[in-house]
Every structure is written in structure tokens, then in C-alpha cells.
Write an enzyme that holds these catalytic residues in place. Sequence first.
Site, PDB file in Angstrom:
ATOM      1  N   HIS A 154      50.920  58.531  38.310  1.00 28.73           N
ATOM      2  CA  HIS A 154      49.549  58.845  37.903  1.00 28.73           C
ATOM      3  C   HIS A 154      48.746  57.563  37.819  1.00 28.73           C
ATOM      4  O   HIS A 154      49.284  56.464  38.002  1.00 28.73           O
ATOM      5  CB  HIS A 154      49.523  59.581  36.559  1.00 28.73           C
ATOM      6  CG  HIS A 154      49.991  58.750  35.399  1.00 28.73           C
ATOM      7  ND1 HIS A 154      51.305  58.753  34.963  1.00 28.73           N
ATOM      8  CD2 HIS A 154      49.344  57.864  34.583  1.00 28.73           C
ATOM      9  CE1 HIS A 154      51.425  57.931  33.933  1.00 28.73           C
ATOM     10  NE2 HIS A 154      50.259  57.380  33.686  1.00 28.73           N
ATOM     11  N   HIS A 203      50.077  64.391  32.948  1.00 23.82           N
ATOM     12  CA  HIS A 203      48.839  63.967  33.601  1.00 23.82           C
ATOM     13  C   HIS A 203      49.148  63.462  35.008  1.00 23.82           C
ATOM     14  O   HIS A 203      50.135  62.766  35.234  1.00 23.82           O
ATOM     15  CB  HIS A 203      48.074  62.914  32.794  1.00 23.82           C
ATOM     16  CG  HIS A 203      48.828  61.692  32.377  1.00 23.82           C
ATOM     17  ND1 HIS A 203      50.125  61.692  31.945  1.00 23.82           N
ATOM     18  CD2 HIS A 203      48.440  60.384  32.312  1.00 23.82           C
ATOM     19  CE1 HIS A 203      50.510  60.478  31.631  1.00 23.82           C
ATOM     20  NE2 HIS A 203      49.504  59.657  31.861  1.00 23.82           N
ATOM     21  N   HIS A 218      45.269  51.342  34.981  1.00 24.78           N
ATOM     22  CA  HIS A 218      46.625  51.114  35.466  1.00 24.78           C
ATOM     23  C   HIS A 218      47.048  52.166  36.481  1.00 24.78           C
ATOM     24  O   HIS A 218      46.539  53.281  36.500  1.00 24.78           O
ATOM     25  CB  HIS A 218      47.639  51.075  34.318  1.00 24.78           C
ATOM     26  CG  HIS A 218      47.889  52.403  33.661  1.00 24.78           C
ATOM     27  ND1 HIS A 218      47.206  52.824  32.544  1.00 24.78           N
ATOM     28  CD2 HIS A 218      48.763  53.412  33.952  1.00 24.78           C
ATOM     29  CE1 HIS A 218      47.643  54.018  32.171  1.00 24.78           C
ATOM     30  NE2 HIS A 218      48.604  54.399  33.020  1.00 24.78           N
ATOM     31  N   HIS A 250      54.285  56.431  23.631  1.00 26.40           N
ATOM     32  CA  HIS A 250      52.971  56.985  23.331  1.00 26.40           C
ATOM     33  C   HIS A 250      53.105  58.230  22.451  1.00 26.40           C
ATOM     34  O   HIS A 250      54.084  58.980  22.566  1.00 26.40           O
ATOM     35  CB  HIS A 250      52.272  57.444  24.607  1.00 26.40           C
ATOM     36  CG  HIS A 250      51.850  56.340  25.523  1.00 26.40           C
ATOM     37  ND1 HIS A 250      51.128  55.254  25.091  1.00 26.40           N
ATOM     38  CD2 HIS A 250      52.020  56.185  26.855  1.00 26.40           C
ATOM     39  CE1 HIS A 250      50.878  54.469  26.128  1.00 26.40           C
ATOM     40  NE2 HIS A 250      51.415  55.001  27.204  1.00 26.40           N
ATOM     41  N   TYR A 259      53.711  48.449  29.787  1.00 23.94           N
ATOM     42  CA  TYR A 259      52.568  48.061  30.610  1.00 23.94           C
ATOM     43  C   TYR A 259      52.656  46.567  30.896  1.00 23.94           C
ATOM     44  O   TYR A 259      52.951  45.770  29.996  1.00 23.94           O
ATOM     45  CB  TYR A 259      51.249  48.337  29.892  1.00 23.94           C
ATOM     46  CG  TYR A 259      50.920  49.794  29.731  1.00 23.94           C
ATOM     47  CD1 TYR A 259      50.276  50.508  30.744  1.00 23.94           C
ATOM     48  CD2 TYR A 259      51.247  50.464  28.564  1.00 23.94           C
ATOM     49  CE1 TYR A 259      49.964  51.840  30.593  1.00 23.94           C
ATOM     50  CE2 TYR A 259      50.937  51.805  28.402  1.00 23.94           C
ATOM     51  CZ  TYR A 259      50.301  52.489  29.423  1.00 23.94           C
ATOM     52  OH  TYR A 259      49.998  53.819  29.267  1.00 23.94           O
ATOM     53  N   GLU A 269      52.247  50.433  35.040  1.00 22.45           N
ATOM     54  CA  GLU A 269      53.068  51.014  33.986  1.00 22.45           C
ATOM     55  C   GLU A 269      54.393  51.484  34.568  1.00 22.45           C
ATOM     56  O   GLU A 269      54.438  52.048  35.653  1.00 22.45           O
ATOM     57  CB  GLU A 269      52.339  52.207  33.351  1.00 22.45           C
ATOM     58  CG  GLU A 269      53.154  52.923  32.274  1.00 22.45           C
ATOM     59  CD  GLU A 269      52.478  54.193  31.762  1.00 22.45           C
ATOM     60  OE1 GLU A 269      52.719  54.559  30.601  1.00 22.45           O
ATOM     61  OE2 GLU A 269      51.737  54.825  32.535  1.00 22.45           O
TER      62      GLU A 269
END
Length: 311
Positions: A154, A203, A218, A250, A259, A269
Site C-alpha cells: 500500500h 488499506h 511512504h 500501530h 519505517y 515501510e
Amino acid sequence: MAMTGILRPGHAQLRVLDLEQATRFYRDIMGLVETGRDGQGRVYFKCWDEHDHSSLILRQADGAGIDFIGFKVLNASTLDQLDKDIQAFGLKTERVPAGDLLETGERVRFVLPTGHVMELYAEKTQIGNGLPAVNPAPWAPDADRGMAPVRFDHCLLYGPNVMANKVLFMEVLGFHLVERILGPAEAGEPEIGLFFSCSHKTHDIAFVEYPEPGKLHHLSFRMPTWERVLRAGDIMGMNKVPIDIGPTRHGVTRGETIYAWDPSGNRFETFAGGYEPYPDSRTITWTFEGFPHGLDFPQGKLHDSFLTVVT
């Protein structure tokens, strides 16, 4: 879940400051597979477990950042219909001919309200993952070179007018809103972060409100396990790759993450975990006060560099 319309993130083209340095980084340290170079001097890569020809393209430039993000669609008729729908929404589209990118068919290109160039395509040559289609082993030789992510997963993009993106992605492109981040109460709690999926991932693309258009936060590369994220961190340390955040987890998406920056200053990431929402799952909301745990759940900390450094 039936997969129709837009299927998945397909590729991204990054601007890098030193092409050969960036090539060595993504090939030897990240562990991507180099799949070609074209007449424009661009270098093409894929992750070892991807079958399509390329998912990352590097271009020499004076400034770092992202040129465009591409999504693969089901077929040519889907591409044609989405082209019409995007124009009806009020955005101008451009047909980029087949072959402009190596081993890639015709693309429909348009500019999002946030200023990012997005494109859709239906065809890309499949070159496989190094394993046979009959009785394959669980991993290929390239799976242990460098960090060895399994796929381009993503991206997070920064720009203005994320609410206009929300209408486009949900009502025209067929994505669903998995999670959202609200701004401060004194500003009326606007939606300042939106996480969209066209699949059952947490996502496939996300946007954060930002005054400058077209910015990259990112690109994310999928690791199969949390242990492999930690191994990637060891490789970053051994190669003196500058780390922004992590290893951590997260709250947003429940992802396990590190990251870091490539040699040109583009953030990437290494990502694992998360959960698997469906289109009818309820949208998860993070308040402005709760977002520190959304970013870094163990520490509950807002990292200044994460919120301000983009390319």
C-alpha cells in the site's frame, strides 16, 4: 469475496536522486528482484512472491517523491467503464499507450483532488515468482535475499482535499473506508486521515490532509510475519539504513511496522499483521486525542518526523 473492478495496488514510480545507488539499495538491501531497464533509463523491480513483471519503478530526478501510483483492474472492459466514470465525476483522463511501461498494457491516468497522479491498467506480463505452478515449494531462492518482502502492499499519500478523494474512491472507484482519523474538536473534528481498501486488507491506499499537493509519505512492503519485520530491522541496522519509527505496532490497522528512508529520502515501510475487514465492516474511528496510540500503540507517541517529513 468476489474480486471485481479495481483489484489491487499494482505499481508505483519513485523519483530518486542517484539511480544506481537506489538500484543497489532496492535490489541488494531491500531484496527486490530487478526485472528490466527501459529506454528512458528507468529500473523495474518486483517483490519475490509477485507474479506481475513489476511493482516498483525508479526514475532519476532532481528531487525525491512519487510520480504516480497504479492499480490493476479486472479486465479491459472494466478499464473502459472506469475511464467513463472518472470523466463523469469531473476529472480529465489520459490514455497512456501500452508499452510506455515495460510489459504493461494501456493505462488510464488522472490527477486526484489531492494532486497525486493515479492510473489504472488491466494488463501486465506475468513472469512468475520463481516457483512452479505444480507442486511448488513454499518459497523461492530470492525469498532470503535482503529484507525480501512478499509484495508491494500500500501507500500513504499527503495532500489537500482528502474529502474530495473520499467521494471519488467510494462512489466512483469502489473502495470502502476501513479506518479514519479525526482532527481536533476545536476544528469540528474533520476527517484528516482516510484508509481505503479495494480488497479485504486494512488499506490499499491512504490519504492524510496536508497543504502541499502530491506528496509521498511512504510506500509499504508486505512482510509475511512480525519476525520478518524484525529481521528487516536487523538488516537496516547492518546497512546503516536510517530508521524513522519502530519496530512497533500501530493501533490504526493493527499493523506491525518499521519505517525507514531509502538513500534519496523516500520513506518506506516493512509491514506485517493487521486484520481482514470486508466491505460491510464498520469503519473504525480514531479521535485526535486517541491517535498517538493509533500511530505507536505501545508508546502512545506522536513522532514529529512521521507527521512532517514527506517527499
